[in-house]
Write an enzyme that holds these catalytic residues in place. Structure first.
Site, PDB file in Angstrom:
ATOM      1  N   HIS A 396       0.797  -1.236   0.000  1.00  0.00           N
ATOM      2  CA  HIS A 396       0.000   0.000   0.000  1.00  0.00           C
ATOM      3  C   HIS A 396       0.822   1.273   0.000  1.00  0.00           C
ATOM      4  O   HIS A 396       0.276   2.341   0.233  1.00  0.00           O
ATOM      5  CB  HIS A 396      -0.891   0.038   1.246  1.00  0.00           C
ATOM      6  CG  HIS A 396      -2.088  -0.831   1.146  1.00  0.00           C
ATOM      7  ND1 HIS A 396      -3.271  -0.395   0.608  1.00  0.00           N
ATOM      8  CD2 HIS A 396      -2.291  -2.115   1.493  1.00  0.00           C
ATOM      9  CE1 HIS A 396      -4.167  -1.373   0.643  1.00  0.00           C
ATOM     10  NE2 HIS A 396      -3.581  -2.438   1.182  1.00  0.00           N
ATOM     11  N   LYS A 587      -8.852  13.900   4.081  1.00  0.00           N
ATOM     12  CA  LYS A 587      -7.973  12.734   4.071  1.00  0.00           C
ATOM     13  C   LYS A 587      -7.049  12.890   5.269  1.00  0.00           C
ATOM     14  O   LYS A 587      -7.017  13.958   5.884  1.00  0.00           O
ATOM     15  CB  LYS A 587      -7.161  12.675   2.778  1.00  0.00           C
ATOM     16  CG  LYS A 587      -6.499  14.022   2.426  1.00  0.00           C
ATOM     17  CD  LYS A 587      -5.779  14.007   1.093  1.00  0.00           C
ATOM     18  CE  LYS A 587      -6.675  13.963  -0.122  1.00  0.00           C
ATOM     19  NZ  LYS A 587      -6.772  12.688  -0.787  1.00  0.00           N
ATOM     20  N   ARG A 588      -6.297  11.844   5.619  1.00  0.00           N
ATOM     21  CA  ARG A 588      -5.361  11.993   6.722  1.00  0.00           C
ATOM     22  C   ARG A 588      -4.403  13.157   6.451  1.00  0.00           C
ATOM     23  O   ARG A 588      -4.083  13.461   5.296  1.00  0.00           O
ATOM     24  CB  ARG A 588      -4.575  10.700   6.943  1.00  0.00           C
ATOM     25  CG  ARG A 588      -5.370   9.657   7.706  1.00  0.00           C
ATOM     26  CD  ARG A 588      -5.806  10.130   9.079  1.00  0.00           C
ATOM     27  NE  ARG A 588      -4.702  10.163   9.998  1.00  0.00           N
ATOM     28  CZ  ARG A 588      -4.445   9.238  10.911  1.00  0.00           C
ATOM     29  NH1 ARG A 588      -5.256   8.199  11.044  1.00  0.00           N
ATOM     30  NH2 ARG A 588      -3.410   9.341  11.711  1.00  0.00           N
ATOM     31  N   LYS A 593       0.584  14.307   1.283  1.00  0.00           N
ATOM     32  CA  LYS A 593      -0.720  14.653   0.705  1.00  0.00           C
ATOM     33  C   LYS A 593      -0.830  16.161   0.430  1.00  0.00           C
ATOM     34  O   LYS A 593      -1.669  16.606  -0.323  1.00  0.00           O
ATOM     35  CB  LYS A 593      -1.844  14.181   1.624  1.00  0.00           C
ATOM     36  CG  LYS A 593      -1.962  12.644   1.700  1.00  0.00           C
ATOM     37  CD  LYS A 593      -3.058  12.239   2.662  1.00  0.00           C
ATOM     38  CE  LYS A 593      -3.241  10.733   2.801  1.00  0.00           C
ATOM     39  NZ  LYS A 593      -3.988  10.105   1.697  1.00  0.00           N
ATOM     40  N   THR A 697      -8.550   6.555  -2.418  1.00  0.00           N
ATOM     41  CA  THR A 697      -9.902   6.085  -2.708  1.00  0.00           C
ATOM     42  C   THR A 697     -10.887   7.234  -2.526  1.00  0.00           C
ATOM     43  O   THR A 697     -11.959   7.222  -3.110  1.00  0.00           O
ATOM     44  CB  THR A 697     -10.313   4.925  -1.772  1.00  0.00           C
ATOM     45  OG1 THR A 697     -10.010   5.296  -0.416  1.00  0.00           O
ATOM     46  CG2 THR A 697      -9.563   3.650  -2.142  1.00  0.00           C
ATOM     47  N   LYS A 701     -14.454   8.357  -4.623  1.00  0.00           N
ATOM     48  CA  LYS A 701     -15.752   8.686  -4.018  1.00  0.00           C
ATOM     49  C   LYS A 701     -16.257  10.027  -4.541  1.00  0.00           C
ATOM     50  O   LYS A 701     -17.442  10.190  -4.845  1.00  0.00           O
ATOM     51  CB  LYS A 701     -15.634   8.757  -2.489  1.00  0.00           C
ATOM     52  CG  LYS A 701     -15.196   7.460  -1.825  1.00  0.00           C
ATOM     53  CD  LYS A 701     -14.830   7.719  -0.346  1.00  0.00           C
ATOM     54  CE  LYS A 701     -14.003   6.590   0.232  1.00  0.00           C
ATOM     55  NZ  LYS A 701     -13.366   6.967   1.529  1.00  0.00           N
TER      56      LYS A 701
END
Ligand SMILES: *Cc1c(COP(=O)(O)O)cnc(C)c1O
Length: 852
Positions: A396, A587-588, A593, A697, A701
């Site tokens: 992952h 998101k985290r 990110k 993911t 969505k």
């Protein structure tokens, strides 16, 4: 190890549940006709529902309707739905057992399930009946649903993926058991104090947990510590055995995983740690009651709390205990309880494939070897043949620091036999490498499962790669980088072992449930089959140009925004303005990110208005919503949250902006909030540095709910853009090869700061103390990191990001064009159903088919 552990002490046989010879079934063959089949609840009428609901309220909760609390009502409703599912669950188990087909054992340390009631009502088609029945009782279904506390047994994407996959397997009639840990405390509840994250324990079990079925009588013993010894068995063969020092019990808690309208109910089995009786009794007999209680506490600590880390391993002993604990319980459970007695374990791979969700469960590999050799008398080669056909590994990550390495000191202390077996696997593996690449000693060293620096440790990803029948990445780009950069030696040795399965999300939860109005519109247009056959969304394409469809689509987006506005008002006291472009980054919180890049965009807009380079009336009315938890020990992430909140406070209060720019950061982003936020979003922020996000993911969505993406060429963004088309996706930033090139050349953030006045002005505004009551150093950590160190090169992508945001605004100004693109995003992203992911796993990795 606890101070009460006594190395070498073995338990009396009668205290081990594994040698328990009591039976729990009936003493003689039952003769009543109902006794041999599951007792089914007949299909509900509204009256039947009311009767059952009131019965549950009276008998389970012990209250009358007039005296019942909302929690009583919720629990009674959950029981009613659960009873309805029960016959189907029992029947699924019976059918699967009888068919003796291959089962998928999904091994995951995390399941980020979200609320259960809505999904269960949807899967059973009981929504209307429940709503009507509750109305007759003077109750409101949404109020009862809102009472549920979601089980947050995961950190983010990885845990949510596991939850989507078990939903898809149930819906597709794939026999599967999800195995994991029943953490008493899931992911922490996030609160903000003066803009800083403060973590509160997640007490998800406090008001009762109606969805679980504990089976203490089926507890499994798990050993730890001690030493190994060799002995000569009855046949004169030299064998090895493990003499453990201490042990705990794993109590299974079963959860139903209902398929969508297909009558199948699979099982999720989560393990809870308890002290063995021997543990406290011996000490209690010696008169130390307090010590006995400490022993209990020590054992129960194993499943006490989810590690709130997203992608950095915590070298914590307890974490390794958790990993071995749930994996040992799960293997034992499958071998002893799911297989029929006398099954020949040489054929184990005909009945199970264990999918390793990242490296957390990889200790299952030496555990199966140990069981086969030490308990079942297999020779090494025999045991290895079986073991390596029973596992497959999903990677992952691409971040090197997220690849787990367990020190051999710790592993040897906690699991001495497993460490021996790992050394054995490695030795034989390296022989194979040397045979394939004679004379290439450097290669053999690189590929060793045993790292020697900075301390000797086991590279769990290598062990998983060697043992797995297949190794997959989670998006095309990620799988490619896995082959080329993370595991290149392995892909040269075994090119066929590597494959890709692009992640997906369940359309039941993330479209049908989360976006009821859009679902209705889609069903009106193309029928209802899309819920289980998401590629059918393609049939919506012609409607993208249909003005009536466009109008309904826009109304639904507005309705979803209104729903979100109402929620945030009562949940967080946040007021969302209406008529704004809703720009969402949830998101985290992680540097890769790049929430800080989003923040720089906001600060830059603000600075341009203040400095007069942008007229207020030229500002596109925009509300930016953040949602993100930071790992409690991750300083940079927490400082970034603090800065976002401080910037939000100043911007939201500044009247010069005339309300045209707002920043909202509701605390405690979780699945429940995601279900309300995502359907309301116009713009989806997927802005990681290319080559860093394995898949994502969240991106899927959003697209499925009609948001347009602004994103880098990273993870599954690549595939989303290819499917929706360049015109309907805002691409920006360096590509992965460009990132690699810049990295090799040397990234110099200062040069971007010096050469880009807009960027400089934004950073200077933060440094001026504008957002920190004049304190010029409050955010030094964040700003100086961006300016001097940032591995994730935010400044290098700044200008490109700003330019892409200008394209967003230009498009948003043309409402029809925007809506058309949004509809095409929905129509063209059916590929990202987790049902499709499951089909790919079935074909490429598991080599099995659904049950018919
Ligand atoms: C989908 C989801 C995630 C994963 O989001 P990414 O943007 O892919 O990191 C994390 N948390 C929750 C609650 C989710 O629903």
């Amino acid at each position: 190890m606890p101070d009460i552990a006594q190395p070498g002490r073995t338990l009396p046989a009668d205290e081990s549940p594994n040698t328990d010879t009591r039976t729990y079934g009936p003493a003689s063959t039952p003769t009543h006709p109902l006794a041999t089949a599951p007792v089914g609840t007949p299909p509900f009428s509204v009256d039947g529902f009311v009767r059952e609901f009131l019965h549950e309220l009276n008998t389970n909760q012990g209250v009358t309707l007039s005296r019942s609390s909302v929690n009583d009502q919720y629990l009674a409703l959950a029981s009613t739905v659960k009873n309805y599912l029960m016959a189907r669950w029992l029947e699924t188990n019976r059918k699967t057992r009888e068919a003796k087909v291959k089962t998928i054992g999904y091994l995951s340390a995390e399941y980020l399930l979200g609320r259960q009631l809505g999904n269960a009502l949807l899967a059973t088609d009981l929504n209307d009946i429940a709503r009507q029945g509750l109305e007759l009782c003077g109750l409101d279904l949404p109020t009862l649903r809102a009472q549920e506390v979601e089980p947050g047994l995961g950190n983010g994407g990885l845990g949510r993926l596991a939850a989507c996959f078990i939903d898809s397997m149930a819906t597709m009639d794939v026999p599967s058991i999800g195995y994991g840990i029943r953490y008493e405390y899931g992911i922490f509840r996030q609160t903000f104090v003066d803009g800083r994250q403060v973590e509160q324990p997640d007490t998800w079990l406090a008001l009762g947990s109606p969805w679980e079925f504990p089976h203490p009588e089926a507890a499994v013993r798990v050993d730890f510590g001690g030493h190994t010894e060799t002995y000569v068995d009855d046949d004169g063969r030299e064998r090895c055995r493990w003499i453990p020092a201490w042990n705990v019990l794993g109590v299974p808690y079963n959860y139903m995983v209902p398929g969508y309208l297909n009558g199948r109910v699979n099982t999720l089995r989560l393990w809870s740690a308890q002290a063995t009786k021997a543990f406290d009794l011996q000490i209690f007999n010696a008169g130390d009651y307090a010590q006995a209680v400490r022993a209990q506490t020590f054992a129960e600590n194993i499943s006490k709390v989810l590690y709130p880390e997203d992608s950095t391993p915590q070298g914590k002993e307890l974490r390794l205990q958790q990993q071995y604990f749930f994996v040992a319980c799960s293997l034992r459970d499958f071998l002893d309880n799911e297989l029929e007695e006398g099954f020949d374990l040489h054929h184990l791979s005909e009945r199970i494939i264990f999918q390793l969700n990242d490296t957390h469960p990889v200790i299952a590999v030496p555990e199966l070897m140990r069981i086969l050799m030490d308990e079942k008398g297999f020779e090494w080669e025999e045991a290895w043949e079986v073991t390596k056909s029973c596992f497959a590994y999903t990677c992952h990550t691409l971040l090197p620091e997220a690849l787990e390495v367990w020190s051999t000191e710790l592993l040897g202390r906690l699991l001495p036999r497993h460490l021996e077996i790992i050394f054995g696997i490695n030795e034989r593996f390296l022989k194979e490498v040397r045979a394939a690449f004679p004379g290439d000693e450097m290669r053999a060293r690189r590929m060793s499962m045993i790292a020697e620096y900075p301390e000797q440790g086991v590279r769990m990803a290598y062990l998983a790669t060697v043992a797995g029948t297949k190794v997959n990445g989670v998006a095309e780009l990620h799988s490619q980088l896995l082959r080329d950069k993370v595991l290149p030696d392995f892909s040269q040795l075994w090119p066929d072992k590597f494959t890709n399965v692009t992640n997906g999300v369940t359309p039941r939860r993330f479209v049908r449930m989360a976006n009821p109005k859009l679902s209705e519109l889609i069903t009106d247009a193309i029928g209802s089959n899309w819920v289980t056959d998401l590629e059918r969304l393609k049939e919506l394409e012609p409607y993208a140009d249909d003005p009536e469809f466009q109008a309904r689509f826009s109304e639904i987006k507005a309705w979803n925004k209104k729903r979100l506005t109402d929620l945030l008002r009562q949940r967080d006291g946040i007021d969302l303005p209406s008529g704004h472009l809703l720009d969402v980054m949830v998101k985290r919180l992680h540097e890769y990110k790049r929430q800080s890049l989003k923040l720089l965009h906001i600060v830059s807009l603000y600075e341009r208005v203040l400095s007069g380079t942008l007229a207020v009336e030229d500002l596109t009315p925009r509300t930016v919503v953040f949602g993100a938890k930071a790992a409690p020990g991750y300083r940079m992430a927490k400082d970034t949250i603090h800065l976002i909140n401080k910037v939000a406070k100043v911007i939201n209060a500044d009247e010069r902006l005339e309300g045209r720019l707002k920043v909202a950061f509701p605390a405690n982003y979780n699945v429940t909030l995601a279900e309300k936020l995502i359907p309301a979003a116009d713009l989806s922020e997927q802005i990681s540095l290319a080559g860093m996000e394995a898949s994502g993911t969240g991106n899927m969505k959003f697209a499925l709910n009609g948001a347009l993406t602004i994103g880098t060429d990273d993870g599954a963004n690549v595939e989303i853009r290819r499917l929706v088309g360049d015109k309907h996706f805002f691409l920006f930033g360096m590509s992965e090869p460009e990132v690699a090139e810049l990295g090799a050349k040397g990234y110099t953030p200062g040069s971007y700061y010096e050469s880009n006045p807009q960027l400089k002005a934004a950073l200077d505004l933060i440094l001026s103390g504008e957002f920190s009551e004049g304190d010029r150093h409050m955010f030094d950590s964040v700003v100086y990191n961006l300016l001097h160190q940032d591995r994730f090169m935010a400044l290098a992508d700044f200008q490109s990001y700003i330019d892409a945001q200008a394209r967003v605004e230009a498009k948003y100004a043309d409402e029809a064009a925007w809506t058309r693109s949004a509809i095409l995003n929905v129509a063209r992203t059916g590929y990202f159903s987790s049902d499709r992911s499951m089909r790919d796993y079935l074909q490429r990795i598991w080599h099995t088919t659904p049950m018919i």
